[in-house]
Design a protein around this motif. Sequence first.
Motif, short mmCIF file in Angstrom:
data_model
loop_
_atom_site.label_atom_id
_atom_site.label_comp_id
_atom_site.label_asym_id
_atom_site.label_seq_id
_atom_site.Cartn_x
_atom_site.Cartn_y
_atom_site.Cartn_z
N SER A 42 1.11 -1.15 -0.13
CA SER A 42 -0.01 -0.34 -0.19
C SER A 42 1.10 1.48 -0.57
N TYR A 43 0.36 2.14 -0.34
CA TYR A 43 1.32 3.79 -0.78
C TYR A 43 -0.05 4.69 0.67
N LYS A 44 1.00 5.66 1.24
CA LYS A 44 0.38 6.61 2.72
C LYS A 44 1.24 7.84 1.69
N LEU A 45 0.64 8.45 1.04
CA LEU A 45 0.76 9.51 0.71
C LEU A 45 0.08 11.11 1.38
N ASP A 46 1.34 12.03 2.29
CA ASP A 46 0.86 12.89 2.78
C ASP A 46 1.28 13.82 2.08
N LEU A 47 -0.06 15.22 2.75
CA LEU A 47 -0.29 16.41 1.26
C LEU A 47 -0.91 17.57 2.21
N ALA A 48 -0.21 18.75 1.93
CA ALA A 48 -0.45 19.67 3.33
C ALA A 48 -1.54 21.42 2.28
N MET A 49 -2.11 21.35 3.73
CA MET A 49 -2.99 22.23 3.15
C MET A 49 -2.06 24.11 3.09
N PRO A 50 -2.63 24.85 2.92
CA PRO A 50 -1.88 25.70 2.79
C PRO A 50 -1.83 26.71 4.62
N ASP A 51 -2.97 25.86 5.79
CA ASP A 51 -2.98 26.22 7.23
C ASP A 51 -2.26 25.01 7.46
N GLY A 52 -1.44 24.47 7.43
CA GLY A 52 -0.70 23.56 7.91
C GLY A 52 -1.75 22.01 8.69
#
Length: 128
Positions: A42-52
């Motif tokens: 499996s994959y895990k992808l962490d994506l950032a929002m502008p507010d942290g």
Amino acid sequence: MELLGIHHAAIICSNYPRSKYFYSEILKLNIINEHHREKRNSYKLDLAMPDGSQVELFSFEGAPSRPSYPEAQGLRHLAFKVDNVTKAKEYLESKSVAVEEIRIDEITGKKFTFFADPDDLPLELYEV
């Protein structure tokens, strides 16, 4: 205990490359980390929002589909803050994303609308 905010929302997707493209290229969330977990395939992808805050994408073989839309028990939808719902709707539609008509929140008077990710997860745009 004092809750300080939401750190992340986790989403299990059926087609990892398709969802990775949608969230990173169309929604323009910045990739923080990407891991392939061989033991789980499996994959895990962490994506950032502008507010942290973050959105995490996971892929799991054989994960069941969402039972109904959108009123299944559990998380109802994920809402994103935007400055201008009309412009955000036009942008998504230019990327061939179907977006519902804009509505007005009866309580706050703010504009909002819904669209879906590649797995039909309900997502909301809410004007702040």
